[in-house]
Design a protein around this motif. Structure first.
Motif, PDB file in Angstrom:
ATOM      1  N   VAL A 154     -13.506   5.875 -11.866  1.00 22.53           N
ATOM      2  CA  VAL A 154     -13.527   5.187 -10.449  1.00 22.53           C
ATOM      3  C   VAL A 154     -15.075   4.743 -10.255  1.00 22.53           C
ATOM      4  O   VAL A 154     -15.232   3.828  -9.465  1.00 22.53           O
ATOM      5  CB  VAL A 154     -13.394   6.503  -9.538  1.00 22.53           C
ATOM      6  N   LEU A 155     -16.183   5.459 -10.566  1.00 23.71           N
ATOM      7  CA  LEU A 155     -17.453   5.019 -10.526  1.00 23.71           C
ATOM      8  C   LEU A 155     -17.654   3.443 -11.147  1.00 23.71           C
ATOM      9  O   LEU A 155     -18.137   2.688 -10.401  1.00 23.71           O
ATOM     10  CB  LEU A 155     -18.212   5.719 -11.012  1.00 23.71           C
ATOM     11  N   LEU A 160     -18.209  -2.463 -10.221  1.00 20.62           N
ATOM     12  CA  LEU A 160     -17.891  -3.684 -10.542  1.00 20.62           C
ATOM     13  C   LEU A 160     -17.529  -4.560  -9.155  1.00 20.62           C
ATOM     14  O   LEU A 160     -17.886  -5.566  -9.150  1.00 20.62           O
ATOM     15  CB  LEU A 160     -16.829  -3.733 -11.631  1.00 20.62           C
ATOM     16  N   THR A 161     -16.735  -3.824  -8.435  1.00 18.87           N
ATOM     17  CA  THR A 161     -16.186  -4.316  -7.263  1.00 18.87           C
ATOM     18  C   THR A 161     -17.572  -4.756  -6.381  1.00 18.87           C
ATOM     19  O   THR A 161     -17.566  -6.013  -5.844  1.00 18.87           O
ATOM     20  CB  THR A 161     -15.658  -3.497  -6.462  1.00 18.87           C
ATOM     21  N   LEU A 220     -20.616  -5.418  -7.442  1.00 17.95           N
ATOM     22  CA  LEU A 220     -21.314  -6.398  -8.058  1.00 17.95           C
ATOM     23  C   LEU A 220     -20.512  -7.768  -7.566  1.00 17.95           C
ATOM     24  O   LEU A 220     -21.123  -8.785  -7.425  1.00 17.95           O
ATOM     25  CB  LEU A 220     -21.385  -6.406  -9.444  1.00 17.95           C
ATOM     26  N   ASP A 221     -19.305  -7.901  -7.845  1.00 16.17           N
ATOM     27  CA  ASP A 221     -18.424  -9.063  -7.591  1.00 16.17           C
ATOM     28  C   ASP A 221     -18.734  -9.430  -6.021  1.00 16.17           C
ATOM     29  O   ASP A 221     -18.661 -10.501  -5.756  1.00 16.17           O
ATOM     30  CB  ASP A 221     -17.078  -8.815  -7.865  1.00 16.17           C
ATOM     31  N   ASP A 222     -18.571  -8.550  -5.271  1.00 15.31           N
ATOM     32  CA  ASP A 222     -18.743  -8.952  -3.931  1.00 15.31           C
ATOM     33  C   ASP A 222     -20.050  -9.673  -3.346  1.00 15.31           C
ATOM     34  O   ASP A 222     -20.241 -10.439  -2.770  1.00 15.31           O
ATOM     35  CB  ASP A 222     -18.615  -7.757  -2.947  1.00 15.31           C
ATOM     36  N   LYS A 223     -21.211  -9.009  -4.195  1.00 16.87           N
ATOM     37  CA  LYS A 223     -22.418  -9.543  -3.848  1.00 16.87           C
ATOM     38  C   LYS A 223     -22.618 -10.913  -4.617  1.00 16.87           C
ATOM     39  O   LYS A 223     -23.585 -11.746  -3.946  1.00 16.87           O
ATOM     40  CB  LYS A 223     -23.420  -8.645  -4.277  1.00 16.87           C
ATOM     41  N   THR A 224     -22.119 -11.315  -5.885  1.00 15.21           N
ATOM     42  CA  THR A 224     -22.373 -12.383  -6.609  1.00 15.21           C
ATOM     43  C   THR A 224     -21.320 -13.375  -6.158  1.00 15.21           C
ATOM     44  O   THR A 224     -21.853 -14.723  -6.278  1.00 15.21           O
ATOM     45  CB  THR A 224     -22.116 -12.224  -7.994  1.00 15.21           C
ATOM     46  N   SER A 225     -20.293 -13.159  -5.455  1.00 14.64           N
ATOM     47  CA  SER A 225     -19.622 -14.269  -5.111  1.00 14.64           C
ATOM     48  C   SER A 225     -19.698 -15.065  -3.841  1.00 14.64           C
ATOM     49  O   SER A 225     -19.383 -16.059  -3.507  1.00 14.64           O
ATOM     50  CB  SER A 225     -18.017 -13.725  -5.273  1.00 14.64           C
TER      51      SER A 225
END
Length: 160
Positions: free
Chosen positions: A17-18, A23-24, A26-31
């Protein structure tokens, strides 16, 4: 102290879960594009041609035309024509400290100018340097699409 099977399962579930949460995030910040990112090209000054070493890209009448080795011509052309950049202060110190990063020389022709402009692209660092020595950061979400997918050459073996 030995953990029971149930405790190990709980540890694995919590770790999973962590990891998914990180990863979610990180994906939100880089997209997302940064607030200070602006398009390099617009309707008046659009990308007409780009050359990177022997590979080239040219805006045709209806779609992009590329060097025969480029497999993702349309995606590559769209990525470069819609690139957005964030201005940066001088990055010479960063470049000198990263000796493995060699720039790719780009020749960019803008439709309204018709004159080729030499740019330096530090692909590994995500940096572009303009002919006027201005530095720009390419957002991480756009970096991968800027590299062409190249057809690997094959050699014919003569049968024995």
């Amino acid at each position: 102290m030995a953990l029971s099977r149930r405790k190990w399962n709980n540890v694995i579930i919590i770790a999973s879960v962590l990891m998914i949460t990180i990863l979610t995030l990180l994906d939100d910040k880089t997209s997302q594009l940064p607030d200070d990112a602006h398009p390099l090209f617009d309707d008046v000054s659009s990308l007409a041609q780009l050359q990177m070493n022997e590979l080239w890209l040219n805006r045709g009448s209806s779609n992009w035309q590329c060097h025969p080795k480029v497999l993702n011509c349309q995606a590559w052309g769209e990525a470069w024509s819609k690139i957005q950049l964030s201005p940066l202060p001088d990055q010479q110190g960063l470049i000198e400290s990263d000796t493995a990063s060699r720039p790719k020389e780009l020749l960019i022709v803008i439709a309204s100018n018709e004159q080729a402009q030499p740019w330096s692209w530090y692909e590994k660092l995500g940096l572009l340097k303009s002919p006027a020595n201005n530095w720009y950061l390419i957002p991480p979400s756009q970096r991968e699409a800027l590299s062409p997918v190249i057809k690997i050459g094959t050699t014919k073996n003569s049968g024995s």
